[in-house]
Motif scaffolding. Structure first.
Motif, PDB file in Angstrom:
ATOM      1  N   SER A  41       0.829  -1.197   0.000  1.00 20.72           N
ATOM      2  CA  SER A  41       0.000   0.000   0.000  1.00 20.72           C
ATOM      3  C   SER A  41       0.871   1.257   0.000  1.00 20.72           C
ATOM      4  O   SER A  41       1.819   1.369   0.781  1.00 20.72           O
ATOM      5  CB  SER A  41      -0.911   0.012   1.229  1.00 20.72           C
ATOM      6  OG  SER A  41      -1.649   1.223   1.274  1.00 20.72           O
ATOM      7  N   PRO A  42       0.543   2.217  -0.893  1.00 23.96           N
ATOM      8  CA  PRO A  42       1.277   3.485  -0.885  1.00 23.96           C
ATOM      9  C   PRO A  42       0.766   4.437   0.196  1.00 23.96           C
ATOM     10  O   PRO A  42       1.346   5.505   0.410  1.00 23.96           O
ATOM     11  CB  PRO A  42       0.977   4.053  -2.279  1.00 23.96           C
ATOM     12  CG  PRO A  42      -0.390   3.526  -2.601  1.00 23.96           C
ATOM     13  CD  PRO A  42      -0.453   2.153  -1.970  1.00 23.96           C
ATOM     14  N   LEU A  43      -0.300   4.042   0.879  1.00 25.34           N
ATOM     15  CA  LEU A  43      -0.959   4.918   1.852  1.00 25.34           C
ATOM     16  C   LEU A  43      -0.498   4.606   3.268  1.00 25.34           C
ATOM     17  O   LEU A  43      -0.033   3.490   3.550  1.00 25.34           O
ATOM     18  CB  LEU A  43      -2.477   4.757   1.745  1.00 25.34           C
ATOM     19  CG  LEU A  43      -3.070   5.051   0.362  1.00 25.34           C
ATOM     20  CD1 LEU A  43      -4.542   4.694   0.328  1.00 25.34           C
ATOM     21  CD2 LEU A  43      -2.860   6.518  -0.008  1.00 25.34           C
ATOM     22  N   PRO A  44      -0.633   5.557   4.175  1.00 27.11           N
ATOM     23  CA  PRO A  44      -0.227   5.329   5.570  1.00 27.11           C
ATOM     24  C   PRO A  44      -1.003   4.172   6.198  1.00 27.11           C
ATOM     25  O   PRO A  44      -2.146   3.897   5.820  1.00 27.11           O
ATOM     26  CB  PRO A  44      -0.561   6.662   6.259  1.00 27.11           C
ATOM     27  CG  PRO A  44      -0.601   7.666   5.160  1.00 27.11           C
ATOM     28  CD  PRO A  44      -1.098   6.941   3.945  1.00 27.11           C
ATOM     29  N   THR A  45      -0.398   3.506   7.141  1.00 29.21           N
ATOM     30  CA  THR A  45      -1.043   2.408   7.857  1.00 29.21           C
ATOM     31  C   THR A  45      -2.333   2.900   8.509  1.00 29.21           C
ATOM     32  O   THR A  45      -2.364   3.974   9.111  1.00 29.21           O
ATOM     33  CB  THR A  45      -0.109   1.841   8.932  1.00 29.21           C
ATOM     34  OG1 THR A  45       1.099   1.407   8.311  1.00 29.21           O
ATOM     35  CG2 THR A  45      -0.767   0.671   9.653  1.00 29.21           C
ATOM     36  N   GLY A  46      -3.388   2.119   8.367  1.00 31.43           N
ATOM     37  CA  GLY A  46      -4.665   2.481   8.973  1.00 31.43           C
ATOM     38  C   GLY A  46      -5.598   3.255   8.058  1.00 31.43           C
ATOM     39  O   GLY A  46      -6.720   3.580   8.449  1.00 31.43           O
ATOM     40  N   THR A  47      -5.146   3.547   6.842  1.00 31.33           N
ATOM     41  CA  THR A  47      -6.009   4.260   5.906  1.00 31.33           C
ATOM     42  C   THR A  47      -7.211   3.382   5.544  1.00 31.33           C
ATOM     43  O   THR A  47      -7.061   2.192   5.251  1.00 31.33           O
ATOM     44  CB  THR A  47      -5.252   4.617   4.615  1.00 31.33           C
ATOM     45  OG1 THR A  47      -4.124   5.437   4.953  1.00 31.33           O
ATOM     46  CG2 THR A  47      -6.152   5.377   3.655  1.00 31.33           C
ATOM     47  N   SER A  48      -8.410   3.968   5.563  1.00 30.17           N
ATOM     48  CA  SER A  48      -9.633   3.209   5.312  1.00 30.17           C
ATOM     49  C   SER A  48     -10.544   4.007   4.380  1.00 30.17           C
ATOM     50  O   SER A  48     -10.204   5.118   3.942  1.00 30.17           O
ATOM     51  CB  SER A  48     -10.368   2.940   6.620  1.00 30.17           C
ATOM     52  OG  SER A  48     -10.794   4.169   7.206  1.00 30.17           O
ATOM     53  N   GLU A  49     -11.701   3.439   4.084  1.00 29.40           N
ATOM     54  CA  GLU A  49     -12.683   4.151   3.265  1.00 29.40           C
ATOM     55  C   GLU A  49     -13.091   5.451   3.927  1.00 29.40           C
ATOM     56  O   GLU A  49     -13.309   6.464   3.250  1.00 29.40           O
ATOM     57  CB  GLU A  49     -13.918   3.269   3.031  1.00 29.40           C
ATOM     58  CG  GLU A  49     -13.682   2.100   2.094  1.00 29.40           C
ATOM     59  CD  GLU A  49     -14.982   1.375   1.765  1.00 29.40           C
ATOM     60  OE1 GLU A  49     -16.056   2.012   1.881  1.00 29.40           O
ATOM     61  OE2 GLU A  49     -14.928   0.191   1.404  1.00 29.40           O
ATOM     62  N   VAL A  50     -13.212   5.420   5.239  1.00 30.33           N
ATOM     63  CA  VAL A  50     -13.589   6.640   5.967  1.00 30.33           C
ATOM     64  C   VAL A  50     -12.527   7.718   5.780  1.00 30.33           C
ATOM     65  O   VAL A  50     -12.841   8.893   5.534  1.00 30.33           O
ATOM     66  CB  VAL A  50     -13.791   6.326   7.467  1.00 30.33           C
ATOM     67  CG1 VAL A  50     -14.038   7.619   8.252  1.00 30.33           C
ATOM     68  CG2 VAL A  50     -14.938   5.343   7.658  1.00 30.33           C
ATOM     69  N   THR A  51     -11.261   7.323   5.866  1.00 31.22           N
ATOM     70  CA  THR A  51     -10.167   8.282   5.687  1.00 31.22           C
ATOM     71  C   THR A  51     -10.221   8.917   4.307  1.00 31.22           C
ATOM     72  O   THR A  51     -10.056  10.135   4.157  1.00 31.22           O
ATOM     73  CB  THR A  51      -8.804   7.585   5.867  1.00 31.22           C
ATOM     74  OG1 THR A  51      -8.818   6.786   7.038  1.00 31.22           O
ATOM     75  CG2 THR A  51      -7.687   8.618   5.966  1.00 31.22           C
ATOM     76  N   LEU A  52     -10.477   8.102   3.293  1.00 31.51           N
ATOM     77  CA  LEU A  52     -10.469   8.585   1.916  1.00 31.51           C
ATOM     78  C   LEU A  52     -11.761   9.290   1.514  1.00 31.51           C
ATOM     79  O   LEU A  52     -11.905   9.710   0.363  1.00 31.51           O
ATOM     80  CB  LEU A  52     -10.190   7.426   0.954  1.00 31.51           C
ATOM     81  CG  LEU A  52      -8.790   6.806   1.073  1.00 31.51           C
ATOM     82  CD1 LEU A  52      -8.652   5.606   0.160  1.00 31.51           C
ATOM     83  CD2 LEU A  52      -7.712   7.846   0.749  1.00 31.51           C
ATOM     84  N   SER A  53     -12.713   9.389   2.451  1.00 28.87           N
ATOM     85  CA  SER A  53     -13.949  10.119   2.166  1.00 28.87           C
ATOM     86  C   SER A  53     -13.946  11.515   2.762  1.00 28.87           C
ATOM     87  O   SER A  53     -14.894  12.279   2.590  1.00 28.87           O
ATOM     88  CB  SER A  53     -15.157   9.336   2.705  1.00 28.87           C
ATOM     89  OG  SER A  53     -15.126   9.272   4.124  1.00 28.87           O
ATOM     90  N   GLN A  54     -12.857  11.863   3.480  1.00 24.34           N
ATOM     91  CA  GLN A  54     -12.775  13.178   4.116  1.00 24.34           C
ATOM     92  C   GLN A  54     -12.413  14.253   3.096  1.00 24.34           C
ATOM     93  O   GLN A  54     -11.637  14.025   2.183  1.00 24.34           O
ATOM     94  CB  GLN A  54     -11.715  13.165   5.218  1.00 24.34           C
ATOM     95  CG  GLN A  54     -11.970  12.164   6.330  1.00 24.34           C
ATOM     96  CD  GLN A  54     -10.832  12.148   7.338  1.00 24.34           C
ATOM     97  OE1 GLN A  54     -10.072  13.104   7.469  1.00 24.34           O
ATOM     98  NE2 GLN A  54     -10.713  11.042   8.067  1.00 24.34           N
ATOM     99  N   ASN A  55     -13.000  15.412   3.262  1.00 22.55           N
ATOM    100  CA  ASN A  55     -12.623  16.572   2.458  1.00 22.55           C
ATOM    101  C   ASN A  55     -12.409  17.760   3.375  1.00 22.55           C
ATOM    102  O   ASN A  55     -13.327  18.147   4.112  1.00 22.55           O
ATOM    103  CB  ASN A  55     -13.718  16.899   1.425  1.00 22.55           C
ATOM    104  CG  ASN A  55     -13.374  16.367   0.046  1.00 22.55           C
ATOM    105  OD1 ASN A  55     -12.207  16.259  -0.302  1.00 22.55           O
ATOM    106  ND2 ASN A  55     -14.379  16.032  -0.736  1.00 22.55           N
ATOM    107  N   PRO A  56     -11.209  18.355   3.373  1.00 24.35           N
ATOM    108  CA  PRO A  56     -10.071  17.961   2.541  1.00 24.35           C
ATOM    109  C   PRO A  56      -9.405  16.686   3.065  1.00 24.35           C
ATOM    110  O   PRO A  56      -9.495  16.371   4.251  1.00 24.35           O
ATOM    111  CB  PRO A  56      -9.120  19.152   2.655  1.00 24.35           C
ATOM    112  CG  PRO A  56      -9.425  19.726   4.013  1.00 24.35           C
ATOM    113  CD  PRO A  56     -10.903  19.537   4.211  1.00 24.35           C
ATOM    114  N   LEU A  57      -8.736  15.978   2.168  1.00 29.18           N
ATOM    115  CA  LEU A  57      -7.997  14.793   2.565  1.00 29.18           C
ATOM    116  C   LEU A  57      -6.789  15.199   3.401  1.00 29.18           C
ATOM    117  O   LEU A  57      -6.165  16.237   3.139  1.00 29.18           O
ATOM    118  CB  LEU A  57      -7.523  14.029   1.330  1.00 29.18           C
ATOM    119  CG  LEU A  57      -8.601  13.296   0.521  1.00 29.18           C
ATOM    120  CD1 LEU A  57      -8.025  12.814  -0.811  1.00 29.18           C
ATOM    121  CD2 LEU A  57      -9.150  12.117   1.313  1.00 29.18           C
ATOM    122  N   PRO A  58      -6.424  14.391   4.398  1.00 28.51           N
ATOM    123  CA  PRO A  58      -5.230  14.713   5.201  1.00 28.51           C
ATOM    124  C   PRO A  58      -3.988  14.806   4.312  1.00 28.51           C
ATOM    125  O   PRO A  58      -3.867  14.099   3.308  1.00 28.51           O
ATOM    126  CB  PRO A  58      -5.142  13.523   6.170  1.00 28.51           C
ATOM    127  CG  PRO A  58      -6.531  12.969   6.228  1.00 28.51           C
ATOM    128  CD  PRO A  58      -7.119  13.184   4.875  1.00 28.51           C
TER     129      PRO A  58
END
Length: 360
Positions: free
Chosen positions: A54-71
């Protein structure tokens, strides 16, 4: 492998196949004009989370990727992923891509980017998810807001070159024809439904009516859904498609056990009624493209013809196998194998229906 083993292996293989990673689609729109190159890319969250490593940080989930703005710790690797896996060239010169924005967009992540002006032929290379064998990237190129070409790329076909001002119509038709054929062969639920319809055999005229009813029905709803005239929830469509396999499989079991009367064969009604729902499933592939109006007619027609060709190929492969079984095997063996196959069809459809209805 013996004839009997082949007959049982097909539905079992489809059952295992269905448990694999879901089919996902990305969309890339490239707008060319005399002063700039604008890029919009939409990548599915499911594919991003499935990527390994995974290129994303550990613990990244659908909830994380639904935030606006993204972290910011999410945006940085996403920007790197796009610029590393989407490349543009013109006149043998690489065009650096600069990502302007990354934002959540429902079940997708949307990128807005720019690149230097394209001065000659445009070459595009992209393999957004190289480890995902089922992923497709649909790329549309516009010149001064007019569609110049559409392409479907995957891990085997990763690039194209747009040489002229417009892509030949024949290439557009061929692209979507191939996608129609491919969608049939990567859609185990559609394959199993068609196989269940022809499992009982019967006269050639009856089988032609069954397949024709299915073709007419799903063609109607494919057009209506693609044009946006009729839309149904995805979970409902996929659940009913699975249910259609169960219903036809149970009918096959009843017939094979000798519990049916001598009335009209209901398979034509099954094929037409459930075919209407299967058409919405086919349309879900085209909906990923967001086809522009000027290309919609040809693309839709080519895709539909590709689906029909794929469907005919399945029948041509399966029918001789079933015919050989009936001619070469003793009646009791034939009856037992067909009952076992119908049972596997019902079991497979039931598993899919449960998974889809409950969102598992």
């Amino acid at each position: 492998m013996t004839l009997a083993r082949r007959l049982i292996a097909v539905p079992l293989a489809l059952t295992c196949w269905a448990g694999a990673h879901e089919i996902t689609f990305s969309r890339v729109d490239i707008h060319l004009d005399s002063t700039s190159t604008r890029i919009t890319a939409t990548l599915p969250v499911a594919a991003l989370l499935h990527e390994q490593p995974s290129p994303l940080p550990t613990g990244t989930s659908e909830v994380t990727l639904s935030q606006n703005p993204l972290p910011q710790d999410i945006q940085a690797p996403l920007r790197s992923l796009l610029t590393a896996r989407l490349r543009l060239w013109t006149d043998a010169q690489a065009l650096p891509i600069e990502v302007q924005a990354v934002e959540a967009a429902g079940q997708d992540v949307r990128f807005t980017a720019t690149a230097p002006t394209v001065t000659g032929p445009l070459r595009v290379e992209t393999n957004l998810f190289p480890e995902d064998t089922l992923h497709k990237a649909f790329v549309s190129v516009y010149r001064d807001d007019a569609l110049a070409g559409q392409y479907a790329l995957d891990r085997q076909d990763t690039s194209f070159t747009l040489a002229g001002q417009a892509r030949p119509l024949g290439e557009v038709i061929l692209t979507f024809f191939r996608e129609g054929v491919r969608h049939i062969f990567i859609g185990p639920d559609h394959i199993l439904f068609v196989l269940a319809l022809i499992l009982l055999g019967g006269r050639i005229g009856t089988q032609v009516k069954v397949i024709t009813a299915f073709t007419v029905a799903h063609s109607v709803t494919l057009v209506l859904a693609t044009l946006g005239l009729m839309v149904l929830p995805s979970r409902l469509v996929e659940s009913v498609i699975a249910l259609s396999i169960v219903v036809v499989g149970l009918h096959d079991l009843r017939q094979l056990r000798g519990g049916a009367g001598h009335g009209r064969d209901p398979r034509v009604l099954f094929a037409f009624g459930f075919g209407l729902v299967h058409g919405f499933g086919f349309a879900s592939v085209l909906s990923e493209l967001e086809l522009p109006r000027e290309a919609l007619g040809w693309s839709l027609a080519a895709f539909n013809v590709g689906v029909e060709v794929g469907q005919v190929l399945i029948v041509l492969l399966a029918a001789p196998l079933l015919l050989s079984l009936r001619r070469l095997a003793p009646p009791r063996v034939t009856q037992a194998l067909l009952l076992m196959t119908a049972g596997v069809v019902v079991l497979t459809g039931s598993v899919w229906f449960t998974q889809r209805a409950l969102g598992l």
